[in-house]
Motif scaffolding. Structure first.
Motif, PDB file in Angstrom:
ATOM      1  N   LEU A  26       0.837  -1.211   0.000  1.00 11.89           N
ATOM      2  CA  LEU A  26       0.000   0.000   0.000  1.00 11.89           C
ATOM      3  C   LEU A  26       0.869   1.256   0.000  1.00 11.89           C
ATOM      4  CD1 LEU A  26      -2.758  -1.075   2.569  1.00 11.89           C
ATOM      5  CD2 LEU A  26      -2.936  -0.994   0.069  1.00 11.89           C
ATOM      6  N   ALA A  27       1.968   1.218   0.758  1.00 15.42           N
ATOM      7  CA  ALA A  27       2.872   2.370   0.784  1.00 15.42           C
ATOM      8  C   ALA A  27       3.454   2.630  -0.602  1.00 15.42           C
ATOM      9  CB  ALA A  27       3.996   2.133   1.792  1.00 15.42           C
ATOM     10  N   MET A  28       3.822   1.565  -1.304  1.00  9.65           N
ATOM     11  CA  MET A  28       4.374   1.720  -2.649  1.00  9.65           C
ATOM     12  C   MET A  28       3.345   2.334  -3.596  1.00  9.65           C
ATOM     13  SD  MET A  28       6.478  -1.133  -4.869  1.00  9.65           S
ATOM     14  CE  MET A  28       5.049  -2.177  -5.148  1.00  9.65           C
ATOM     15  N   VAL A  29       2.096   1.903  -3.458  1.00  6.93           N
ATOM     16  CA  VAL A  29       1.033   2.479  -4.284  1.00  6.93           C
ATOM     17  C   VAL A  29       0.876   3.971  -3.996  1.00  6.93           C
ATOM     18  CG1 VAL A  29      -1.451   2.464  -4.718  1.00  6.93           C
ATOM     19  CG2 VAL A  29      -0.212   0.303  -4.537  1.00  6.93           C
ATOM     20  N   MET A  30       0.890   4.334  -2.713  1.00  3.65           N
ATOM     21  CA  MET A  30       0.711   5.743  -2.343  1.00  3.65           C
ATOM     22  C   MET A  30       1.913   6.589  -2.755  1.00  3.65           C
ATOM     23  SD  MET A  30      -2.299   5.686  -1.409  1.00  3.65           S
ATOM     24  CE  MET A  30      -2.368   7.462  -1.130  1.00  3.65           C
ATOM     25  N   TYR A  31       3.113   6.018  -2.688  1.00  3.11           N
ATOM     26  CA  TYR A  31       4.279   6.755  -3.189  1.00  3.11           C
ATOM     27  C   TYR A  31       4.155   6.990  -4.694  1.00  3.11           C
ATOM     28  CZ  TYR A  31       7.089   6.524   1.100  1.00  3.11           C
ATOM     29  OH  TYR A  31       7.572   6.691   2.380  1.00  3.11           O
ATOM     30  N   SER A  32       3.608   6.008  -5.407  1.00  2.00           N
ATOM     31  CA  SER A  32       3.397   6.175  -6.842  1.00  2.00           C
ATOM     32  C   SER A  32       2.386   7.287  -7.113  1.00  2.00           C
ATOM     33  CB  SER A  32       2.909   4.858  -7.457  1.00  2.00           C
ATOM     34  OG  SER A  32       3.840   3.825  -7.276  1.00  2.00           O
ATOM     35  N   GLY A  76      10.884   7.313  -1.533  1.00  2.00           N
ATOM     36  CA  GLY A  76      10.203   6.199  -0.885  1.00  2.00           C
ATOM     37  C   GLY A  76       9.899   5.033  -1.797  1.00  2.00           C
ATOM     38  N   LEU A  77       9.387   5.311  -2.979  1.00  2.00           N
ATOM     39  CA  LEU A  77       9.046   4.236  -3.917  1.00  2.00           C
ATOM     40  C   LEU A  77      10.258   3.394  -4.263  1.00  2.00           C
ATOM     41  CD1 LEU A  77       7.039   2.882  -5.893  1.00  2.00           C
ATOM     42  CD2 LEU A  77       7.698   4.614  -7.580  1.00  2.00           C
ATOM     43  N   VAL A 107      12.876   2.826  -2.475  1.00  2.00           N
ATOM     44  CA  VAL A 107      13.372   2.070  -1.329  1.00  2.00           C
ATOM     45  C   VAL A 107      12.402   0.948  -0.974  1.00  2.00           C
ATOM     46  CG1 VAL A 107      13.938   2.168   1.132  1.00  2.00           C
ATOM     47  CG2 VAL A 107      14.686   3.999  -0.394  1.00  2.00           C
ATOM     48  N   VAL A 108      11.115   1.275  -0.900  1.00  2.00           N
ATOM     49  CA  VAL A 108      10.105   0.286  -0.541  1.00  2.00           C
ATOM     50  C   VAL A 108      10.016  -0.806  -1.604  1.00  2.00           C
ATOM     51  CG1 VAL A 108       7.628  -0.070  -0.152  1.00  2.00           C
ATOM     52  CG2 VAL A 108       8.790   1.886   0.882  1.00  2.00           C
ATOM     53  N   GLY A 109      10.180  -0.453  -2.870  1.00  2.00           N
ATOM     54  CA  GLY A 109      10.098  -1.445  -3.943  1.00  2.00           C
ATOM     55  C   GLY A 109      11.093  -2.582  -3.781  1.00  2.00           C
ATOM     56  N   PRO A 110      12.410  -2.303  -3.686  1.00  2.00           N
ATOM     57  CA  PRO A 110      13.379  -3.383  -3.485  1.00  2.00           C
ATOM     58  C   PRO A 110      13.153  -4.165  -2.184  1.00  2.00           C
ATOM     59  CG  PRO A 110      14.497  -1.404  -4.242  1.00  2.00           C
ATOM     60  CD  PRO A 110      13.077  -1.013  -3.948  1.00  2.00           C
ATOM     61  N   VAL A 111      12.734  -3.468  -1.130  1.00  2.00           N
ATOM     62  CA  VAL A 111      12.469  -4.150   0.137  1.00  2.00           C
ATOM     63  C   VAL A 111      11.320  -5.141  -0.028  1.00  2.00           C
ATOM     64  CG1 VAL A 111      11.523  -3.819   2.462  1.00  2.00           C
ATOM     65  CG2 VAL A 111      13.405  -2.384   1.658  1.00  2.00           C
ATOM     66  N   LEU A 112      10.273  -4.708  -0.680  1.00  2.00           N
ATOM     67  CA  LEU A 112       9.114  -5.572  -0.890  1.00  2.00           C
ATOM     68  C   LEU A 112       9.483  -6.781  -1.740  1.00  2.00           C
ATOM     69  CD1 LEU A 112       6.126  -5.799  -0.212  1.00  2.00           C
ATOM     70  CD2 LEU A 112       5.617  -4.492  -2.279  1.00  2.00           C
ATOM     71  N   LEU A 113      10.285  -6.579  -2.773  1.00  2.00           N
ATOM     72  CA  LEU A 113      10.737  -7.683  -3.617  1.00  2.00           C
ATOM     73  C   LEU A 113      11.557  -8.686  -2.798  1.00  2.00           C
ATOM     74  CD1 LEU A 113      11.159  -9.048  -6.374  1.00  2.00           C
ATOM     75  CD2 LEU A 113      13.103  -7.504  -6.745  1.00  2.00           C
ATOM     76  N   ILE A 143      20.152   1.416  -0.812  1.00  2.00           N
ATOM     77  CA  ILE A 143      19.662   2.787  -0.993  1.00  2.00           C
ATOM     78  C   ILE A 143      20.560   3.527  -1.980  1.00  2.00           C
ATOM     79  CG2 ILE A 143      19.217   4.986   0.164  1.00  2.00           C
ATOM     80  CD1 ILE A 143      18.515   3.415   2.668  1.00  2.00           C
ATOM     81  N   GLY A 144      21.864   3.293  -1.893  1.00  2.00           N
ATOM     82  CA  GLY A 144      22.781   3.909  -2.854  1.00  2.00           C
ATOM     83  C   GLY A 144      22.504   3.464  -4.277  1.00  2.00           C
ATOM     84  N   PHE A 145      22.153   2.193  -4.446  1.00  2.00           N
ATOM     85  CA  PHE A 145      21.779   1.674  -5.763  1.00  2.00           C
ATOM     86  C   PHE A 145      20.561   2.417  -6.300  1.00  2.00           C
ATOM     87  CE2 PHE A 145      18.748  -1.245  -7.830  1.00  2.00           C
ATOM     88  CZ  PHE A 145      19.439  -1.539  -8.990  1.00  2.00           C
ATOM     89  N   SER A 146      19.537   2.590  -5.464  1.00  2.00           N
ATOM     90  CA  SER A 146      18.331   3.295  -5.905  1.00  2.00           C
ATOM     91  C   SER A 146      18.651   4.732  -6.292  1.00  2.00           C
ATOM     92  CB  SER A 146      17.278   3.261  -4.795  1.00  2.00           C
ATOM     93  OG  SER A 146      16.857   1.937  -4.532  1.00  2.00           O
ATOM     94  N   LEU A 147      19.476   5.393  -5.493  1.00  2.00           N
ATOM     95  CA  LEU A 147      19.854   6.777  -5.801  1.00  2.00           C
ATOM     96  C   LEU A 147      20.639   6.858  -7.103  1.00  2.00           C
ATOM     97  CD1 LEU A 147      20.858   8.038  -2.244  1.00  2.00           C
ATOM     98  CD2 LEU A 147      19.013   8.971  -3.665  1.00  2.00           C
ATOM     99  N   ALA A 148      21.516   5.894  -7.336  1.00  2.00           N
ATOM    100  CA  ALA A 148      22.297   5.903  -8.576  1.00  2.00           C
ATOM    101  C   ALA A 148      21.395   5.750  -9.794  1.00  2.00           C
ATOM    102  CB  ALA A 148      23.344   4.797  -8.540  1.00  2.00           C
ATOM    103  N   ILE A 149      20.377   4.888  -9.691  1.00  2.00           N
ATOM    104  CA  ILE A 149      19.428   4.717 -10.791  1.00  2.00           C
ATOM    105  C   ILE A 149      18.695   6.026 -11.062  1.00  2.00           C
ATOM    106  CG2 ILE A 149      17.247   3.613 -11.423  1.00  2.00           C
ATOM    107  CD1 ILE A 149      19.481   1.723 -11.808  1.00  2.00           C
ATOM    108  N   ILE A 150      18.200   6.652 -10.008  1.00  2.00           N
ATOM    109  CA  ILE A 150      17.473   7.923 -10.180  1.00  2.00           C
ATOM    110  C   ILE A 150      18.391   8.986 -10.773  1.00  2.00           C
ATOM    111  CG2 ILE A 150      16.134   9.716  -9.006  1.00  2.00           C
ATOM    112  CD1 ILE A 150      15.524   7.647  -6.834  1.00  2.00           C
ATOM    113  N   TYR A 151      19.633   9.019 -10.307  1.00  2.00           N
ATOM    114  CA  TYR A 151      20.585   9.999 -10.842  1.00  2.00           C
ATOM    115  C   TYR A 151      20.807   9.824 -12.340  1.00  2.00           C
ATOM    116  CZ  TYR A 151      25.161  11.484 -12.426  1.00  2.00           C
ATOM    117  OH  TYR A 151      26.171  11.993 -13.189  1.00  2.00           O
ATOM    118  N   LEU A 152      21.007   8.580 -12.765  1.00  2.00           N
ATOM    119  CA  LEU A 152      21.256   8.334 -14.188  1.00  2.00           C
ATOM    120  C   LEU A 152      20.049   8.726 -15.039  1.00  2.00           C
ATOM    121  CD1 LEU A 152      23.134   4.917 -13.955  1.00  2.00           C
ATOM    122  CD2 LEU A 152      24.088   7.104 -14.711  1.00  2.00           C
TER     123      LEU A 152
END
Length: 326
Positions: free
Chosen positions: A23-29, A144-145, A147-153, A194-203
């Motif tokens: 639900l958190a992932m949906v709301m972040y989306s 949030g999306l 971070v929560v996404g990889p955690v949920l997976l 978290i660093g991985f997620s930030l790197a993706i967003i940066y690219l």
């Protein structure tokens, strides 16, 4: 409480956390969708609108440090509401994950770090705790999306593919170094995630900023590429010393358990490979003339090595570290 009851409660807490985090992932989306600027008022941070002040042109005010000056309108009430709900759900999901880990520890009467399932839920807990602690000091709802996404997976894989019943530790694992070495390793992996997620967003942000014209999207509301790159670097600066300690502590524990600091075990080798790749990332980041995008790709390669180490090495390569529990 019996061990069976604690096991059931732990599983219930983990499954409940997965539901709440979904639900958190949906709301972040929803939050990201509603903060997206319209095509007519979007601008790139490096192409900010200039306003005349006393005959001179200066950049218009931004929406915050490192944020693009998208428009003069505040974030809509709907976006703020969605972001607030997502944040509260993240807090609840974090508490449920912590409960799942604590109950697992009570069930097995030891640190819950003896197999892949336990590594996974503890890693998810630390990732969420790191994000919550960081987001309590600054507005990171936009992250949030991612971070929560990889955690949920990871939680999904933990309960479906890696779950094992609580059991006694192997003799070589019955040491205080389990709490020290593996806990620090798991924390560093949480930071690398978290660093991985930030790197993706940066690219993605860097690519969008290079586009002409730039397409309007929620990315216009996120920090610009330079700010994102600095955030990526800052979290890796914290994670790398922890992984260095993991490597050193592992060697000390190996000396006590097996009589040698280094045995070329697959787990040892890949721990060193990960260290080398991230050392290369930090070195490239400090080297003049190396493009920041290329540096970010090295960080992604490092996280790919972590995934390989955690899955392929744990599950398919036989060695002294065969503790997957599967």
């Amino acid at each position: 409480m019996t061990g069976t009851t604690l096991a059931q409660l732990s599983s219930l807490a983990v499954y409940s956390a997965m539901g709440v985090l979904t639900l958190a992932m949906v709301m972040y989306s929803v939050y990201l969708a509603r903060i997206a600027p319209t095509r007519t008022n979007s601008r790139v941070a490096d192409d900010r609108e200039l306003v005349a002040v006393g005959g001179a042109e200066v950049p218009a005010a931004t929406n915050g440090p490192g944020l693009a000056a998208v428009d003069a309108e505040p974030v809509s009430m709907g976006a703020r509401r969605a972001g607030g709900i997502a944040w509260m759900l993240t807090l609840l999901g974090t508490l449920l994950t912590v409960a799942g880990v604590v109950l697992r520890g009570l069930e097995v009467r030891r640190w819950p770090l003896g197999n892949m399932y336990e590594f996974a839920i503890v890693g998810c807990m630390l990732t969420l705790l790191t994000y919550v602690a960081w987001a309590s000091r600054r507005d990171l709802r936009w992250l949030g999306l991612f971070v929560v996404g990889p955690v949920l997976l990871t939680l999904g894989l933990a309960v479906t593919a890696w779950y094992t019943d609580g059991s006694e530790l192997m003799p070589s694992l019955r040491s205080i170094w389990l709490a020290i070495h593996v806990s620090v390793a798991t924390l560093s992996v949480a930071l690398f995630t978290i660093g991985f997620s930030l790197a993706i967003i940066y690219l993605i942000q860097a690519r969008l900023e290079a586009a002409d014209p730039r397409p309007a999207s929620f990315m216009d509301r996120l920090p610009d590429s330079r700010a994102l790159e600095r955030l990526t670097y800052s979290i890796h600066v914290v994670a790398f010393p922890l992984w260095t300690f993991t490597l050193i502590a592992g060697a000390i524990w190996a000396r006590q358990a097996w009589g040698a600091y280094w045995s070329w075990d697959p787990k040892e080798v890949w721990t060193f490979v990960i260290w080398t790749v991230y050392a290369g990332y930090l070195h490239a980041r400090a080297t003049t003339g190396v493009r920041r995008q290329s540096v970010a790709w090295i960080a992604l390669a490092g996280f790919g090595c972590i995934i390989f180490n955690y899955t392929v090495v744990n599950m398919f390569l036989v060695g002294m570290h065969s503790y997957s529990g599967l």
